[in-house]
Design a protein around this motif. Structure first.
Motif, mmCIF file in Angstrom:
data_model
loop_
_atom_site.group_PDB
_atom_site.id
_atom_site.type_symbol
_atom_site.label_atom_id
_atom_site.label_comp_id
_atom_site.label_asym_id
_atom_site.label_seq_id
_atom_site.Cartn_x
_atom_site.Cartn_y
_atom_site.Cartn_z
ATOM 1 N N ASP A 63 0.845 -1.191 0.000
ATOM 2 C CA ASP A 63 0.000 0.000 0.000
ATOM 3 C C ASP A 63 0.885 1.247 0.000
ATOM 4 O OD1 ASP A 63 -2.285 -1.544 0.077
ATOM 5 O OD2 ASP A 63 -2.363 -1.545 2.273
ATOM 6 N N TYR A 64 0.299 2.349 -0.473
ATOM 7 C CA TYR A 64 0.991 3.630 -0.481
ATOM 8 C C TYR A 64 0.389 4.534 0.590
ATOM 9 C CZ TYR A 64 2.579 2.444 -5.249
ATOM 10 O OH TYR A 64 3.146 1.847 -6.346
ATOM 11 N N THR A 65 1.171 5.472 1.051
ATOM 12 C CA THR A 65 0.667 6.565 1.874
ATOM 13 C C THR A 65 1.108 7.868 1.226
ATOM 14 O OG1 THR A 65 2.630 6.796 3.288
ATOM 15 C CG2 THR A 65 0.970 5.149 3.944
ATOM 16 N N PHE A 66 0.415 8.960 1.562
ATOM 17 C CA PHE A 66 0.821 10.252 1.034
ATOM 18 C C PHE A 66 2.227 10.608 1.511
ATOM 19 C CE2 PHE A 66 -3.847 10.802 0.670
ATOM 20 C CZ PHE A 66 -3.897 11.136 -0.680
ATOM 21 N N SER A 67 2.569 10.169 2.714
ATOM 22 C CA SER A 67 3.915 10.420 3.232
ATOM 23 C C SER A 67 4.961 9.706 2.383
ATOM 24 C CB SER A 67 4.003 9.960 4.686
ATOM 25 O OG SER A 67 5.294 10.186 5.205
ATOM 26 N N ASP A 68 4.673 8.467 1.980
ATOM 27 C CA ASP A 68 5.594 7.718 1.119
ATOM 28 C C ASP A 68 5.830 8.456 -0.198
ATOM 29 O OD1 ASP A 68 5.752 5.603 2.940
ATOM 30 O OD2 ASP A 68 4.091 4.522 2.003
ATOM 31 N N VAL A 69 4.745 8.894 -0.814
ATOM 32 C CA VAL A 69 4.837 9.550 -2.122
ATOM 33 C C VAL A 69 5.563 10.883 -1.998
ATOM 34 C CG1 VAL A 69 3.526 10.421 -4.095
ATOM 35 C CG2 VAL A 69 2.729 8.382 -2.872
ATOM 36 N N GLY A 70 5.294 11.613 -0.914
ATOM 37 C CA GLY A 70 6.013 12.859 -0.684
ATOM 38 C C GLY A 70 7.499 12.640 -0.477
ATOM 39 N N LYS A 71 7.855 11.564 0.239
ATOM 40 C CA LYS A 71 9.269 11.252 0.466
ATOM 41 C C LYS A 71 9.985 10.960 -0.846
ATOM 42 C CE LYS A 71 12.873 10.228 3.090
ATOM 43 N NZ LYS A 71 13.757 9.446 2.200
ATOM 44 N N ASP A 72 9.282 10.351 -1.815
ATOM 45 C CA ASP A 72 9.875 10.131 -3.140
ATOM 46 C C ASP A 72 10.369 11.443 -3.745
ATOM 47 O OD1 ASP A 72 9.278 7.430 -3.027
ATOM 48 O OD2 ASP A 72 7.469 7.597 -4.272
ATOM 49 N N ILE A 73 9.563 12.488 -3.606
ATOM 50 C CA ILE A 73 9.922 13.792 -4.180
ATOM 51 C C ILE A 73 11.076 14.412 -3.403
ATOM 52 C CG2 ILE A 73 9.080 16.119 -4.697
ATOM 53 C CD1 ILE A 73 6.288 14.888 -5.032
ATOM 54 N N VAL A 74 11.034 14.301 -2.090
ATOM 55 C CA VAL A 74 12.135 14.830 -1.277
ATOM 56 C C VAL A 74 13.440 14.123 -1.627
ATOM 57 C CG1 VAL A 74 13.016 15.060 1.082
ATOM 58 C CG2 VAL A 74 10.610 15.554 0.596
ATOM 59 N N ASP A 75 13.375 12.834 -1.914
ATOM 60 C CA ASP A 75 14.572 12.093 -2.322
ATOM 61 C C ASP A 75 15.167 12.662 -3.611
ATOM 62 O OD1 ASP A 75 14.405 10.413 -0.146
ATOM 63 O OD2 ASP A 75 13.434 8.768 -1.245
ATOM 64 N N VAL A 76 14.305 13.055 -4.533
ATOM 65 C CA VAL A 76 14.796 13.668 -5.780
ATOM 66 C C VAL A 76 15.441 15.018 -5.486
ATOM 67 C CG1 VAL A 76 14.141 14.580 -8.043
ATOM 68 C CG2 VAL A 76 13.112 12.456 -7.223
ATOM 69 N N LEU A 77 14.811 15.820 -4.630
ATOM 70 C CA LEU A 77 15.397 17.109 -4.244
ATOM 71 C C LEU A 77 16.779 16.896 -3.629
ATOM 72 C CD1 LEU A 77 12.333 18.938 -2.607
ATOM 73 C CD2 LEU A 77 13.234 19.272 -4.913
ATOM 74 N N ASN A 78 16.879 15.911 -2.768
ATOM 75 C CA ASN A 78 18.181 15.617 -2.143
ATOM 76 C C ASN A 78 19.197 15.190 -3.193
ATOM 77 O OD1 ASN A 78 17.110 16.177 0.370
ATOM 78 N ND2 ASN A 78 16.695 14.034 0.861
ATOM 79 N N HIS A 79 18.783 14.335 -4.101
ATOM 80 C CA HIS A 79 19.676 13.845 -5.147
ATOM 81 C C HIS A 79 20.205 14.992 -6.002
ATOM 82 C CE1 HIS A 79 21.291 11.257 -8.287
ATOM 83 N NE2 HIS A 79 20.572 11.901 -9.173
#
Length: 265
Positions: A63-79
């Motif tokens: 299952d997904y959570t909104f927190s999971d999906v948001g963390k995906d974007i933060v990971d890209v920002l960090n990268h």
């Protein structure tokens, strides 16, 4: 890491991150890219299961959570070593941005929330209940087409409907079900998420014909200190497609009105 694409204006330009909604992809921003890249560095992301992120291999994601999906974007920002960015979001993407704002407020300079979802009305909840009852029995595209017609019913919403149905066809049934599960208990989740307002300048851009979501946004903004609302005539839920010139004018001006970031060196 989810799929992303960047357009660099110059190394000192502000960053703008675009976040699409469920069933879409970064391609929904095709009417924004040209005017935006004249002023800003652009980051486009495809959310997990969408667009070019649909084939990513993930470990034990049930299952997904909104927190999971948001963390995906933060990971890209960090990268990409982007310390903070303005966010421009549409539909369910507005919830993802506000989830990031709640957990990582320093990463967001400002938010432009188009077709924002702050609460589901009775009609929306009936649709969600119906969808959950039959999602294992009927093809997901039947449900998605039904939702598209209910949310965007007018003739002038045809382009928006067609775009989202076309993008949704790229999802598989399993991914659709994972995203659909996010709608369970969403009003309780939104009530908790939006209970406190982070000190982030926020512009809601809503179509006057967005019957499903506009009333809740109007009530929400009236109680907010850092938020403002602009209504766009002759537009429904997907305002960046229905009235792109007005959306671009309002959103670009809003971002430019924010104070420049402090820079080191």
């Amino acid at each position: 890491m989810i799929h992303y694409k960047v357009y660099i204006q110059n190394e000192n330009a502000e960053w703008v991150t675009f976040v699409h909604g469920a069933g879409g992809s970064s391609s929904i921003w095709y009417k924004q890219i040209k005017p935006y890249k004249e002023h800003f560095n652009i980051l486009l992301v495809d959310l997990r299961g969408h667009g070019k992120s649909k084939d990513l291999k993930r470990k034990a994601f049930v299952d997904y959570t909104f927190s999971d999906v948001g963390k995906d974007i933060v990971d890209v920002l960090n990268h990409l070593q982007i310390s903070s960015s303005h966010f421009v979001c549409m539909s369910l993407g507005t919830i993802i941005a506000q989830s990031i704002a709640a957990k990582y407020p320093s990463r967001i300079r400002s938010m432009v929330l188009g077709g924002a979802v702050t609460r589901l009305n009775v009609r929306s909840q009936v649709l969600i209940t119906l969808g959950n009852l039959v999602k294992h029995m009927v093809p997901y595209m039947w449900l998605y087409r039904l939702f598209a017609w209910v949310i965007m019913p007018n003739e002038r919403h045809r382009e928006s409907r067609s775009l989202f149905v076309r993008e949704a066809k790229k999802l598989c049934q399993k991914e659709f079900k994972r995203w659909f599960k996010l709608t369970r208990g969403i009003n309780r989740f939104l009530h908790h998420l939006l209970a406190d307002e982070p000190p982030i300048p926020t512009l809601y851009i809503m179509g006057e014909e967005d019957y499903m979501f506009l009333p809740a946004v109007q009530a929400r903004v009236s109680q907010r200190k850092f938020s403002q609302l602009h209504l766009v005539t002759d537009s429904g839920h997907v305002v960046n497609v229905d009235q792109p010139e007005e959306f671009n004018r309002l959103s670009i001006r809003f971002i430019q009105d924010q104070q420049p970031m402090e820079r080191v060196g």
